[in-house]
Design an enzyme around this catalytic site. Structure first.
Site, PDB file in Angstrom:
ATOM      1  N   ARG A  55       1.113  -1.309  -0.149  1.00  0.00           N
ATOM      2  CA  ARG A  55      -0.077   0.076   0.186  1.00  0.00           C
ATOM      3  C   ARG A  55       0.986   1.242  -0.215  1.00  0.00           C
ATOM      4  O   ARG A  55       2.017   1.316   0.145  1.00  0.00           O
ATOM      5  CB  ARG A  55      -1.039  -0.001   1.099  1.00  0.00           C
ATOM      6  CG  ARG A  55      -0.536  -0.627   2.353  1.00  0.00           C
ATOM      7  CD  ARG A  55       0.394   0.036   3.220  1.00  0.00           C
ATOM      8  NE  ARG A  55       0.022   1.409   3.474  1.00  0.00           N
ATOM      9  CZ  ARG A  55       1.074   2.176   3.553  1.00  0.00           C
ATOM     10  NH1 ARG A  55       2.148   2.210   3.910  1.00  0.00           N
ATOM     11  NH2 ARG A  55       0.647   3.790   3.725  1.00  0.00           N
ATOM     12  N   GLY A  56       0.134   2.402  -0.148  1.00  0.00           N
ATOM     13  CA  GLY A  56       0.929   3.625  -0.254  1.00  0.00           C
ATOM     14  C   GLY A  56       1.143   3.766  -1.711  1.00  0.00           C
ATOM     15  O   GLY A  56       1.574   3.106  -2.672  1.00  0.00           O
ATOM     16  N   ALA A  57       0.531   5.280  -2.173  1.00  0.00           N
ATOM     17  CA  ALA A  57       0.658   5.289  -3.962  1.00  0.00           C
ATOM     18  C   ALA A  57       1.784   4.966  -4.501  1.00  0.00           C
ATOM     19  O   ALA A  57       1.737   4.153  -5.718  1.00  0.00           O
ATOM     20  CB  ALA A  57       0.192   6.761  -4.042  1.00  0.00           C
ATOM     21  N   ARG A  98      -7.084  -0.653  -7.075  1.00  0.00           N
ATOM     22  CA  ARG A  98      -7.531   0.239  -6.075  1.00  0.00           C
ATOM     23  C   ARG A  98      -7.718   1.546  -6.952  1.00  0.00           C
ATOM     24  O   ARG A  98      -6.837   1.975  -8.076  1.00  0.00           O
ATOM     25  CB  ARG A  98      -6.314   0.718  -5.093  1.00  0.00           C
ATOM     26  CG  ARG A  98      -6.291  -0.538  -4.119  1.00  0.00           C
ATOM     27  CD  ARG A  98      -5.412  -0.325  -2.835  1.00  0.00           C
ATOM     28  NE  ARG A  98      -6.241   0.512  -1.958  1.00  0.00           N
ATOM     29  CZ  ARG A  98      -5.625   1.144  -0.776  1.00  0.00           C
ATOM     30  NH1 ARG A  98      -4.398   0.779  -0.541  1.00  0.00           N
ATOM     31  NH2 ARG A  98      -6.364   1.913  -0.185  1.00  0.00           N
ATOM     32  N   GLN A 205      -1.927   2.406   9.575  1.00  0.00           N
ATOM     33  CA  GLN A 205      -0.864   2.611   9.108  1.00  0.00           C
ATOM     34  C   GLN A 205       0.291   3.582  10.001  1.00  0.00           C
ATOM     35  O   GLN A 205       1.622   3.543   9.994  1.00  0.00           O
ATOM     36  CB  GLN A 205      -0.913   3.271   7.666  1.00  0.00           C
ATOM     37  CG  GLN A 205      -1.781   2.421   6.687  1.00  0.00           C
ATOM     38  CD  GLN A 205      -3.002   2.522   6.740  1.00  0.00           C
ATOM     39  OE1 GLN A 205      -3.638   2.837   7.846  1.00  0.00           O
ATOM     40  NE2 GLN A 205      -3.592   2.518   5.425  1.00  0.00           N
ATOM     41  N   ASP A 246      -2.282  10.618  -2.616  1.00  0.00           N
ATOM     42  CA  ASP A 246      -2.418   9.595  -3.441  1.00  0.00           C
ATOM     43  C   ASP A 246      -2.894   9.927  -4.877  1.00  0.00           C
ATOM     44  O   ASP A 246      -2.769   9.327  -6.009  1.00  0.00           O
ATOM     45  CB  ASP A 246      -3.678   8.606  -2.923  1.00  0.00           C
ATOM     46  CG  ASP A 246      -3.204   7.729  -1.745  1.00  0.00           C
ATOM     47  OD1 ASP A 246      -3.085   8.468  -0.665  1.00  0.00           O
ATOM     48  OD2 ASP A 246      -2.812   6.681  -2.146  1.00  0.00           O
ATOM     49  N   ASN A 256      -6.017  12.221  -0.143  1.00  0.00           N
ATOM     50  CA  ASN A 256      -4.887  11.502   0.592  1.00  0.00           C
ATOM     51  C   ASN A 256      -5.546  10.807   1.740  1.00  0.00           C
ATOM     52  O   ASN A 256      -6.711  10.641   1.935  1.00  0.00           O
ATOM     53  CB  ASN A 256      -3.895  12.452   1.462  1.00  0.00           C
ATOM     54  CG  ASN A 256      -2.765  11.621   1.926  1.00  0.00           C
ATOM     55  OD1 ASN A 256      -2.032  10.742   1.586  1.00  0.00           O
ATOM     56  ND2 ASN A 256      -2.641  11.929   3.178  1.00  0.00           N
ATOM     57  N   LYS A 257      -5.165  10.073   2.581  1.00  0.00           N
ATOM     58  CA  LYS A 257      -5.563   9.122   3.359  1.00  0.00           C
ATOM     59  C   LYS A 257      -6.673   9.869   4.361  1.00  0.00           C
ATOM     60  O   LYS A 257      -6.754  11.008   4.620  1.00  0.00           O
ATOM     61  CB  LYS A 257      -4.611   8.499   4.568  1.00  0.00           C
ATOM     62  CG  LYS A 257      -5.157   7.815   5.684  1.00  0.00           C
ATOM     63  CD  LYS A 257      -6.037   6.498   5.194  1.00  0.00           C
ATOM     64  CE  LYS A 257      -5.432   5.491   4.243  1.00  0.00           C
ATOM     65  NZ  LYS A 257      -6.080   4.617   3.468  1.00  0.00           N
TER      66      LYS A 257
HETATM   67  O1  MRU Z   1      -4.513   3.144   2.026  1.00  0.00           O
HETATM   68  P1  MRU Z   1      -3.144   3.350   1.830  1.00  0.00           P
HETATM   69  O2  MRU Z   1      -2.320   2.741   3.048  1.00  0.00           O
HETATM   70  O3  MRU Z   1      -2.458   2.827   0.648  1.00  0.00           O
HETATM   71  O4  MRU Z   1      -2.864   4.881   1.874  1.00  0.00           O
HETATM   72  C1  MRU Z   1      -1.860   5.420   1.842  1.00  0.00           C
HETATM   73  C2  MRU Z   1      -1.894   6.947   1.914  1.00  0.00           C
HETATM   74  O5  MRU Z   1      -2.848   7.547   1.904  1.00  0.00           O
HETATM   75  C3  MRU Z   1      -0.483   7.773   1.877  1.00  0.00           C
HETATM   76  O6  MRU Z   1      -0.532   9.167   2.302  1.00  0.00           O
HETATM   77  C4  MRU Z   1      -0.079   8.210   0.390  1.00  0.00           C
HETATM   78  O7  MRU Z   1      -0.396   6.836  -0.491  1.00  0.00           O
HETATM   79  C5  MRU Z   1       1.221   8.653   0.187  1.00  0.00           C
HETATM   80  S1  MRU Z   1       2.366   7.472   0.492  1.00  0.00           S
HETATM   81  C6  MRU Z   1       3.841   7.980  -0.110  1.00  0.00           C
END
Ligand code: MRU
Length: 356
Positions: A55-57, A98, A205, A246, A256-257
């Protein structure tokens, strides 16, 4: 550990390419267990993405790029004359894993552009392209770390959300990369620096991943529950909120999250700076504004305590996992191509081209 790296933040990588396939660190098990799962097909990579193993963009984008390599390997072995047609279904499957992080579609599109020129076995060319995406992301993170740390200067209290570190990227991190660079640069006396990490419900996270990464680097970090953030700002403990993204729309609106938007609202109210750190691969120039960004909703079971899950659907939960922060609430967006202060459709244009 798959490679020898001198720095603590480099010790664990979310994705490791091997001859056998893509080794994906299962982030659902961290920090208790460091376990890699081998993906040998694009569909397995897509599943690793949709089930939050990776996970993480930016990390999702890198995983998808290697997913394309695996698709080409499989389809070329099955039918060397028709592999280009056959991988289309695999590429669609990857892109749909996703919806919100644009790095996923960006990486697959970049891999796809390589295909027409390929002759013979596609794997070496596509593997080199995926490795380039991975290497460029790491380089971008280091550059953003430097730029962001310069911008923040002598900040002492930094609040961050979700996990934006090595685990969420090809290494070093975006927002967490800025925090790392700030720590390494030591503009502030190290004993004065304090990172507040929101726990980031429901996947935690922040509590599981960010705290784990910061502990490995020896950076002082304090866990807070998501709803404590505004109170800390009111107490004057936070100078900057630093988060990742994201997807960023062309006008600077930031997905973002979930919870990022309320942090931005609280930051503005308390005069706290709000920094977004993301590579330009997270900018979606096709979307003029943020309300066009697709927001992922995950299952109610991720939120509902076990007691309610046995109520047979009579109790529901709404689980949007991203939100959109309007550009007007963002102090600065930091990318590898430079920083944009008070982002807008006009000021964002500076990021369209690499600097001369
Ligand atoms: O659901 P996730 O854990 O994939 O969400 C991740 C985030 O929201 C991060 O802040 C974003 O992807 C940036 S990661 C460098």
């Amino acid at each position: 550990m798959h490679e020898s790296c001198p720095q603590a933040y480099d010790r664990v990588r979310p994705l490791v390419w091997t001859e056998a396939g893509l080794e994906v660190l299962d982030q659902r098990l961290l920090p208790q267990h460091v376990k890699y799962r081998l993906c040998t097909t694009a569909r397995e990579v897509a599943e690793a993405i949709s089930t939050m193993q990776v996970r993480g963009a930016p990390a999702i984008g890198v995983a998808a790029a290697f997913g394309v390599v695996l698709a080409a390997r499989q389809r070329f072995r099955e039918c060397p004359d028709k592999w280009r047609d056959l991988i289309e279904q695999d590429l669609d499957c990857l892109v749909q894993a996703r919806p919100t992080a644009v790095n996923l579609a960006w990486a697959v599109a970049r891999m796809r552009r390589t295909i027409p020129a390929i002759e013979g076995d596609p794997e070496p060319v596509l593997r080199a392209q995926a490795q380039a995406i991975q290497a460029e992301d790491l380089a971008a993170n280091r550059r953003m770390g430097q730029l962001g740390a310069e911008w923040i200067g002598k900040a002492k209290g930094i609040l961050t959300h979700c996990n934006t570190g090595s685990l969420a990227t090809a290494g070093f991190g975006t927002a967490l990369g800025v925090i790392r660079a700030l720590w390494q640069g030591a503009v502030t006396r190290k004993e004065d620096l304090r990172v507040y990490a929101c726990e980031t419900r429901p996947w935690l996270q922040g509590a599981r991943l960010t705290l784990w990464e910061l502990a490995q680097d020896g950076i002082p970090a304090t866990l807070i529950c998501d709803s404590a953030a505004a109170f800390l700002m009111q107490q004057g403990r936070v100078d900057w909120v630093v988060v990742g993204a994201d997807r960023i729309a062309a006008n600077g609106d930031v997905a973002n999250k979930i919870g990022t938007y309320q942090l931005a609202v609280a930051a503005r109210h308390h005069g706290v700076g709000f920094m977004v750190v993301a590579p330009t691969s997270s900018i979606d120039w096709s979307l003029p504004k943020g309300d066009l960004i697709p927001i992922e909703y995950r299952s109610a079971e991720e939120l509902l305590p076990p007691y309610f899950q046995i109520q047979g659907g009579r109790i529901d939960a709404l689980n949007p996992v991203f939100d959109v922060t309007p550009a007007a609430l963002v102090s600065v967006i930091v990318t590898e191509r430079g920083a944009v202060h008070q982002p807008s459709s006009d000021s964002m244009q500076a990021l369209r081209r690499p600097p001369a």
